[in-house]
Design an enzyme around this catalytic site. Structure first.
Site, PDB file in Angstrom:
ATOM      1  N   GLY A   1       3.736  -1.309   8.729  1.00 38.49           N
ATOM      2  CA  GLY A   1       5.064  -0.956   8.230  1.00 38.49           C
ATOM      3  C   GLY A   1       4.966  -0.741   6.751  1.00 38.49           C
ATOM      4  O   GLY A   1       4.756  -1.693   6.004  1.00 38.49           O
TER       5      GLY A   1
ATOM      6  N   ASN B   1       2.113  -1.095  14.404  1.00 38.98           N
ATOM      7  CA  ASN B   1       2.191  -2.475  13.910  1.00 38.98           C
ATOM      8  C   ASN B   1       2.332  -2.459  12.393  1.00 38.98           C
ATOM      9  O   ASN B   1       2.811  -3.398  11.779  1.00 38.98           O
ATOM     10  CB  ASN B   1       0.969  -3.303  14.334  1.00 38.98           C
TER      11      ASN B   1
ATOM     12  N   THR C   1       6.847   0.326   3.496  1.00 36.24           N
ATOM     13  CA  THR C   1       8.177   0.605   2.978  1.00 36.24           C
ATOM     14  C   THR C   1       8.047   1.326   1.650  1.00 36.24           C
ATOM     15  O   THR C   1       7.285   0.908   0.782  1.00 36.24           O
ATOM     16  CB  THR C   1       8.954  -0.704   2.743  1.00 36.24           C
TER      17      THR C   1
ATOM     18  N   THR D   1       8.464  -5.495   7.729  1.00 36.98           N
ATOM     19  CA  THR D   1       9.087  -4.190   7.923  1.00 36.98           C
ATOM     20  C   THR D   1       9.153  -3.853   9.407  1.00 36.98           C
ATOM     21  O   THR D   1      10.073  -3.211   9.875  1.00 36.98           O
ATOM     22  CB  THR D   1       8.233  -3.088   7.253  1.00 36.98           C
TER      23      THR D   1
ATOM     24  N   THR E   1       8.662  -6.169  12.179  1.00 45.38           N
ATOM     25  CA  THR E   1       9.249  -7.141  13.103  1.00 45.38           C
ATOM     26  C   THR E   1      10.400  -7.937  12.486  1.00 45.38           C
ATOM     27  O   THR E   1      11.083  -8.669  13.200  1.00 45.38           O
ATOM     28  CB  THR E   1       8.177  -8.154  13.561  1.00 45.38           C
TER      29      THR E   1
ATOM     30  N   LYS F   1       0.829  -1.218   0.000  1.00 46.53           N
ATOM     31  CA  LYS F   1       0.000   0.000   0.000  1.00 46.53           C
ATOM     32  C   LYS F   1       0.858   1.261   0.000  1.00 46.53           C
ATOM     33  O   LYS F   1       0.525   2.251  -0.640  1.00 46.53           O
ATOM     34  CB  LYS F   1      -0.912   0.022   1.238  1.00 46.53           C
TER      35      LYS F   1
HETATM   36  P1  IMP Z   1      -1.241  -6.926  16.182  1.00 49.06           P
HETATM   37  O1  IMP Z   1      -1.861  -5.971  15.213  1.00 49.06           O
HETATM   38  O2  IMP Z   1       0.163  -6.572  16.538  1.00 49.06           O
HETATM   39  O3  IMP Z   1      -2.102  -7.167  17.363  1.00 49.06           O
HETATM   40  O4  IMP Z   1      -1.118  -8.339  15.439  1.00 49.06           O
HETATM   41  C1  IMP Z   1      -2.263  -9.110  15.076  1.00 49.06           C
HETATM   42  C2  IMP Z   1      -2.041  -9.827  13.754  1.00 49.06           C
HETATM   43  O5  IMP Z   1      -1.986  -8.850  12.715  1.00 49.06           O
HETATM   44  C3  IMP Z   1      -0.731 -10.603  13.663  1.00 49.06           C
HETATM   45  O6  IMP Z   1      -0.947 -11.737  12.847  1.00 49.06           O
HETATM   46  C4  IMP Z   1       0.196  -9.644  12.960  1.00 49.06           C
HETATM   47  O7  IMP Z   1       1.244 -10.304  12.302  1.00 49.06           O
HETATM   48  C5  IMP Z   1      -0.761  -8.982  11.988  1.00 49.06           C
HETATM   49  N1  IMP Z   1      -0.352  -7.644  11.587  1.00 49.06           N
HETATM   50  C6  IMP Z   1      -0.437  -6.499  12.307  1.00 49.06           C
HETATM   51  N2  IMP Z   1       0.010  -5.470  11.596  1.00 49.06           N
HETATM   52  C7  IMP Z   1       0.366  -5.944  10.395  1.00 49.06           C
HETATM   53  C8  IMP Z   1       0.869  -5.339   9.203  1.00 49.06           C
HETATM   54  O8  IMP Z   1       1.054  -4.128   9.093  1.00 49.06           O
HETATM   55  N3  IMP Z   1       1.091  -6.168   8.167  1.00 49.06           N
HETATM   56  C9  IMP Z   1       0.846  -7.500   8.230  1.00 49.06           C
HETATM   57  N4  IMP Z   1       0.359  -8.094   9.314  1.00 49.06           N
HETATM   58  C10 IMP Z   1       0.129  -7.330  10.387  1.00 49.06           C
END
Ligand code: IMP
Length: 419
Positions: free
Chosen positions: A44, A42, A46, A298, A300, A20
């Site tokens: 990311g 959460n 890039t 990006t 983690t 995106k």
């Molecule tokens: P949380 O949003 O950190 O609570 O994670 C919940 C779920 O959403 C997990 O499976 C994460 O890997 C996924 N997730 C959260 N943010 C992203 C993102 O920006 N891209 C892809 N997966 C995400």
């Protein structure tokens, strides 16, 4: 009341990481405002600009366009600590960045609780990003949260935090998370206030005014449709409404304010974290996709799970979001595959399904196979693409029942084909 000017919207159609950021960046020059409406750091995004990689987590992707105003809406959960870190990448953002006074704050203990909860879940862990997103939204919904504007009244915030820790003492103990020292926390909070105060605003009013003045607004979704708290693969989802509808509550818009909805989908599928993923490839083909597509998070750095394009899931996402046009990303990652598969239906309990069922557990994908191509390099128009690549795009378009308007063939801004 006139609703002539509308805000356009970008939304992910899979499990996030669709690319995106590149499209928002590409379109940002057309928009006066870029607005985030949910999620937090959460996310990311890039962006590759002149070969340089820039990772954005909280600041809207319009920040790379000096003329665009960037808004973090009330539906976003904001870690002041991480926001301040991210802001350091840019010169003075005053007047170009506004943070909703009603956005909830992720405070350091939220991340600790997030990680403690994940540990307790054991093999049922969601695989969160560990950023405190879920615990912060939990506090918001439980009416225990702290809004950014509360930074501005230190004494009241101090009292409320004390009461919060007293009320939640048992919970902190159960999670094995230490209640922070009030003096340290308040020092941190004073620092947040010092840096962020000039940016804290009533962003709903800013957006309404911009619409009234006929400005071009882009709403930037984070994560993806299949991670939506209501319509995703619950409980393996994030804690916000990632779909287009989330932008209404997350900014303060009515459904009538939404204009063109642009859906972003990758030419194959990826997912980070746990949960059902029907087209996952746990073999050499999946590894090839991961390596060619540089599929590492990006935020983690985690390796993403990879699989074939799931047309059933993307069709569902197009309908849920009211997508007008799709941008198909990373088509070049499929270069050099002799055969490419597309999931066209699911099988569950011996039955064929052409839709996403409420529980996706136990479904197996039904595939259609197409011939691959060598390389997309150098293509400037759709007609320049190898015939099999064109056929693939047209077949996806048919299956998802939505026009594919853009095809991205490299991370660079210019490698984007408009149809
Ligand atoms: P949380 O949003 O950190 O609570 O994670 C919940 C779920 O959403 C997990 O499976 C994460 O890997 C996924 N997730 C959260 N943010 C992203 C993102 O920006 N891209 C892809 N997966 C995400």
């Amino acid at each position: 009341m006139s609703f002539e000017k509308k805000a356009d919207l970008i939304v992910g159609l899979q499990w996030g990481d669709e690319g995106k950021g590149k499209i928002v960046d590409l379109l940002a020059s057309k928009y006066d405002y870029v607005v985030r409406y949910q999620g937090g750091h959460n996310a990311g995004h890039t962006i590759v600009l002149d070969g340089k990689k820039i990772a954005l987590h909280l600041i809207p992707s319009g920040v790379l366009n000096p003329k665009a105003i960037n808004i973090i809406g009330n539906g976003v959960v904001v870690s002041p600590f991480h926001l301040i870190e991210e802001m350091k990448q840019f010169e003075n953002l005053e007047g170009r960045l506004f943070i909703s006074d009603r956005a909830h704050m992720i405070l350091p203990y939220h991340a600790e609780i997030d990680m403690a909860k994940e540990k307790m879940r054991g093999s049922n862990a969601i695989g969160t990003t560990g950023r405190g997103i879920g615990p912060c939204y939990t506090d918001k919904v439980a009416r225990n949260g702290f809004m950014i504007m509360e930074l501005l009244d230190e004494n009241t915030l101090f009292k409320k935090l004390e009461a919060y820790f007293a009320d939640n003492k048992k919970l902190f103990e159960a999670y094995g998370v230490e209640i922070p020292s009030m003096s340290e926390l308040m020092n941190e909070i004073r620092r947040y206030k010092e840096v962020l105060a000039p940016y804290i605003s009533n962003t709903t009013q800013i957006v309404w005014k911009a619409l009234r003045e006929g400005k071009n607004i882009l709403l930037e979704g984070a994560q993806g449709t299949l991670l939506d708290i209501d319509h995703g693969t619950y409980p393996y989802v994030t804690s916000s409404n990632t779909i287009a509808a989330g932008s209404c509550s997350g900014v303060g818009l009515s459904p009538k304010d939404i204009g063109k909805v642009i859906g972003i989908a990758k030419a194959y599928s990826t997912r980070v974290g746990n949960g059902v993923f029907p087209t996952e490839l746990e073999d050499a083909t999946g590894e090839k996709l991961r390596v060619s597509g540089a599929e590492f998070g990006t935020t983690t750095g985690r390796a993403r799970r990879c699989g074939w394009f799931d047309a059933v899931a993307v069709r569902y996402a197009c309908r849920l979001n009211g997508v007008d046009a799709v941008s198909l990303m990373k088509l070049d990652v499929l270069d050099g595959f002799e055969k490419i598969k597309i999931c066209i239906a699911y099988k569950k309990d011996g039955q064929m399904l052409d839709y996403v069922p409420s529980s996706m557990d136990g479904i197996t994908p039904v595939y259609e196979e197409m011939d691959g191509w060598e390389s997309l390099k150098g293509a400037k128009t759709f007609a320049d693409l190898p015939a099999n690549a064109q056929k693939y795009v047209l077949r996806l378009e048919e299956l998802i029942d939505t026009k594919i308007e853009m095809v991205s063939i490299s991370p660079e801004r210019n490698d984007t084909i408009f149809r």
